[in-house]
Design an enzyme around this catalytic site. Structure first.
Site, PDB file in Angstrom:
ATOM      1  N   ARG A  36       0.822  -1.104   0.168  1.00 11.18           N
ATOM      2  CA  ARG A  36      -0.078  -0.121   0.107  1.00 11.18           C
ATOM      3  C   ARG A  36       0.584   1.094  -0.108  1.00 11.18           C
ATOM      4  NH1 ARG A  36      -1.645  -2.868   4.621  1.00 11.18           N
ATOM      5  NH2 ARG A  36      -3.506  -4.301   4.307  1.00 11.18           N
ATOM      6  N   CYS A  66      -5.652 -10.458  -1.562  1.00 14.62           N
ATOM      7  CA  CYS A  66      -5.076  -9.656  -0.711  1.00 14.62           C
ATOM      8  C   CYS A  66      -5.839  -9.231   0.382  1.00 14.62           C
ATOM      9  CB  CYS A  66      -3.923  -8.727  -1.446  1.00 14.62           C
ATOM     10  SG  CYS A  66      -5.127  -7.426  -2.478  1.00 14.62           S
ATOM     11  N   ASN A  82     -12.205  -7.316   1.453  1.00 15.61           N
ATOM     12  CA  ASN A  82     -12.669  -6.493   2.436  1.00 15.61           C
ATOM     13  C   ASN A  82     -13.790  -5.660   1.470  1.00 15.61           C
ATOM     14  OD1 ASN A  82     -10.995  -7.616   4.114  1.00 15.61           O
ATOM     15  ND2 ASN A  82      -9.673  -5.733   4.479  1.00 15.61           N
ATOM     16  N   ASP A  83     -13.293  -4.871   0.470  1.00 14.38           N
ATOM     17  CA  ASP A  83     -14.137  -4.049  -0.270  1.00 14.38           C
ATOM     18  C   ASP A  83     -14.887  -4.938  -1.220  1.00 14.38           C
ATOM     19  OD1 ASP A  83     -13.700  -1.303   0.484  1.00 14.38           O
ATOM     20  OD2 ASP A  83     -11.792  -1.236  -0.890  1.00 14.38           O
ATOM     21  N   ARG A  89       0.420  -1.407  -5.174  1.00 18.62           N
ATOM     22  CA  ARG A  89      -0.898  -0.640  -5.690  1.00 18.62           C
ATOM     23  C   ARG A  89      -0.742   0.794  -5.598  1.00 18.62           C
ATOM     24  NH1 ARG A  89      -5.711  -1.510  -1.337  1.00 18.62           N
ATOM     25  NH2 ARG A  89      -4.594   0.105  -0.251  1.00 18.62           N
ATOM     26  N   ARG A 119     -18.095  -0.815   5.435  1.00 21.86           N
ATOM     27  CA  ARG A 119     -17.409  -1.777   6.172  1.00 21.86           C
ATOM     28  C   ARG A 119     -16.943  -1.043   7.513  1.00 21.86           C
ATOM     29  NH1 ARG A 119     -11.753  -1.866   2.832  1.00 21.86           N
ATOM     30  NH2 ARG A 119     -10.784  -2.409   4.745  1.00 21.86           N
ATOM     31  N   GLU A 158     -12.387  -5.670  -6.679  1.00 20.65           N
ATOM     32  CA  GLU A 158     -13.254  -5.139  -5.185  1.00 20.65           C
ATOM     33  C   GLU A 158     -14.639  -4.673  -5.369  1.00 20.65           C
ATOM     34  OE1 GLU A 158      -9.922  -2.725  -2.873  1.00 20.65           O
ATOM     35  OE2 GLU A 158     -10.099  -2.042  -5.049  1.00 20.65           O
TER      36      GLU A 158
END
Lengths: 90, 563
Positions: free
Chosen positions: B286, B482, B434-435, B322, B445, B411
């Site tokens: 990130r 990821c 997650n997304d 990313r 979230r 995502e």
């Protein structure tokens, strides 16, 4: 009786975090009435909140004032503290 | 057997007596004191001395960085400037509680105005204030308890600072009433390998000192354990500890199918730990840390240095970087900080980068330069992609800057459903679970009230991942995961069964996932994934997969021998 001197702060974190705590401890241990000022604002050097609220950064100039016995000696040791980079040492 | 259920983090197990985290005392009202100012002063002095002594004692036990933090808090409690402010209020006839509350709040406001590091100290000050007020009222100190022996911590939820300071010699496990699998408590627990179960609504009924077993693998808190259960928990705890000590080998299934285990990194600082824990590269680097505290975009040169220091740690290995993931959800003045009603659905990720193309171009330039001077295999990917055109545009731009391998994050459900078209236009896909869960379930979230929907085990999420996995197999292009899902050992097996080739996670989760993968062949992983896909709910998917995995392991350990 009081005496004052101007010191340039060397700690790379200024007077934040650990250096602020160590400085306040040193001021408390001296037994003298010490104040520290940056610009117009002056605070009790034994007060961590006072010292933190000055927002002292590296290379800032501060004025130390001590009243009481051994005031020169107190100022010597506090000056030495402020002109050492404590983050390098730790 | 009485059992409370929640969402387990990892596979740890622990047993011990419950100690509850006390909530902060309610704010005192502005009432006239019935005591004299002198009597109030004495009470406050006693409470302050008690709190300072307690903080210092905790500092001595904790050692290290925590010691400095706690000692600084003890100094704040005894601060002479603060005591003057309290004294003034006591002289005016206020109660000790109110005088402390107001004087501390005043200093808190001053520190907050100063911002930055000092702003962060403001919460330390609130903590001290609440401790003094609790002491004045004869209530237990708020925050993490310290009963002086190992315990199971039960809390409504934990602040990140509480989790960071947990004494892991004493806290055997964590049970929270709030929180979902991607809450910060769960993420921090995973990072520190703390046995934890979050979202246990019924944990409110647990009492101080009650013996419980916390079985994260089963997502269960057993409240009246038998001696037999306690012995079994002890044996499993020992086996689990041995697993963490197991030699580090490349990630692979029982039949030797390689599943490279990569690390999610958020800064150059964490690379060393990732390498030590056996990360075979970086699956998600990130880059936000360079941008988030800046007033203007960092220079190409600054970025190059930061990227290079990560790339250097992984010679010959894959590092997936990313592109900046910010915008409406993480506002930056130089990118997009316009207020939006639904930031998660707004101008963020690649959308924000495309609207500020120079920022993306600078980042790609810096990355290409860093690639030149190191031996890592650099991949670059775009966050928050929802259309094939976006994927195409990003891939072209990355190639134009000399980056050979460009891909996108999956995502958003739209791009998962278009995975075949996507993979014919870009080099790889990396699923951000997650997304993907947030957008599939239409549940923010970050919002506690809908946290229960944020579960990557939901069959809708698994079905979308199946689309991407199948497109990966058909096109021969790599598909990674990821998100937090990759750090859940059993879900990791399911993901591989769905066609995922690499798993990337916070480094602390590597050992558990490595051990779980070794238990199953590719055929079994596919079977477990197929079983999970038949479920109608997230809970059923998890249970079905658990059952299928247990059956598969038993078949492997005790092969049916014809008599």
């Amino acid at each position: 009786m009081s005496s004052t001197r101007t010191v340039t702060v060397a700690s790379s974190q200024g007077l934040h975090a650990r250096p602020a705590k160590l400085f306040v401890e040193a001021a408390q241990a001296s037994g003298a009435q010490v104040s520290i000022a940056k610009g117009e604002k002056s605070v009790n050097a034994a007060s961590i909140l006072g010292v933190l609220s000055l927002g002292v950064e590296r290379d800032d100039q501060v004025q130390l004032t001590a009243e009481g016995e051994n005031e020169e000696q107190t100022l010597d040791s506090l000056e030495q503290f402020l002109t050492t980079d404590h983050d390098e040492a730790s | 057997m009485p059992e409370l259920s929640g969402i387990g983090v990892g596979r740890g197990i622990a047993a011990g007596p419950v100690a509850r985290m006390s909530p902060p005392p309610p704010a005192p009202a502005d009432e006239a004191s019935e005591r004299s100012a002198a009597a109030e002063t004495e009470r406050v002095q006693k409470a302050v001395a008690e709190v300072a002594a307690e903080l210092e004692a905790r500092g001595r036990t904790a050692g290290g960085m925590a010691r400095d933090v706690l000692e600084a808090q003890a100094m704040m409690a005894q601060d002479p400037t603060l005591h003057e402010a309290v004294a003034t209020r006591l002289q005016a006839g206020k109660t000790g509680e109110y005088a402390v509350h107001e004087a501390f709040a005043e200093f808190r406001a001053t520190l907050e105005e100063l911002g930055g590091y000092l702003g962060e100290r403001a919460s330390d000050l609130s903590d001290v204030s609440q401790r003094v007020i609790a002491s004045l009222r004869g209530l237990p100190a708020p925050g993490v308890p310290d009963p002086g022996h190992p315990f199971i911590l039960v809390a409504e939820d934990l602040a990140p600072a509480d989790t960071a300071l947990l004494n892991l010699d004493q806290v055997q496990a964590l049970v929270t009433i709030q929180g979902g699998p991607t809450s910060h408590t769960a993420i921090l627990a995973r990072e520190k390998s703390i046995t934890a179960i979050v979202g246990v609504a019924e944990a409110a009924s647990l009492t101080e000192g009650q013996q419980v077993i916390v079985d994260a693998g089963a997502g269960a808190v057993i409240t009246e354990p038998t001696q037999e259960q306690l012995d079994e928990a002890q044996a499993r705890r020992a086996a689990h500890a041995a697993q963490a000590e197991a030699p580090i080998t490349p990630g692979a299934l029982a039949d030797g199918t390689a599943v490279p285990l990569l690390a999610n990194l958020g800064s150059a600082k964490s690379t060393e730990k990732a390498v030590a824990l056996g990360a075979e590269g970086v699956g998600l680097f990130r880059t936000e840390f360079l941008f988030l505290s800046a007033d203007e975009a960092p220079s190409v040169e600054e970025q190059r240095e930061a990227y290079q220091s990560v790339l250097e740690a992984f010679p010959g290995q894959k590092v997936v970087v990313r592109a900046l993931d910010a915008g409406a959800d993480k506002p930056l003045s130089f990118l997009n900080d316009a207020p939006e009603e639904n930031p998660a659905l707004g101008l963020r990720g690649l959308r924000a980068l495309m609207a500020n193309e120079q920022i993306l171009r600078d980042q790609l330039t810096a990355l290409a330069q860093a690639q030149e001077s190191t031996e890592a295999d650099v991949w670059v990917m775009a966050p928050m992609v929802s259309t094939v055109e976006e994927a195409e545009a990003f891939t072209a731009l990355a190639k134009e800057h000399g980056l050979a391998t460009a891909g996108v994050m999956v995502e958003v459900p739209s791009i998962a459903l278009m995975a075949d078209e996507l993979l014919s236009r870009t080099d790889f896909a990396s699923i951000g679970t997650n997304d993907l869960t947030q957008y599939t379930m239409a549940a923010d979230r970050l919002l506690g009230s809908v946290a229960s929907l944020q579960d990557p085990w939901h069959p809708a999420v698994l079905r979308l991942i199946r689309e991407v996995g199948a497109a990966g197999i058909a096109s021969g292009k790599p598909v990674g995961v990821c998100g937090e899902a990759a750090a859940d050992p059993l879900l990791a097996v399911v993901l591989v069964g769905l066609g995922v080739n690499t798993l990337s996670m916070s480094p602390a989760a590597l050992a558990e996932v490595r051990a779980e993968l070794k238990l199953h062949t590719l055929e079994q992983a596919r079977g477990i994934a197929a079983a999970a896909l038949t479920a109608a709910t997230a809970g059923q998917a998890r249970e079905t997969a658990q059952q299928a995995a247990q059956d598969a392991v038993q078949d492997t350990v005790q092969p049916a021998v014809p008599h």
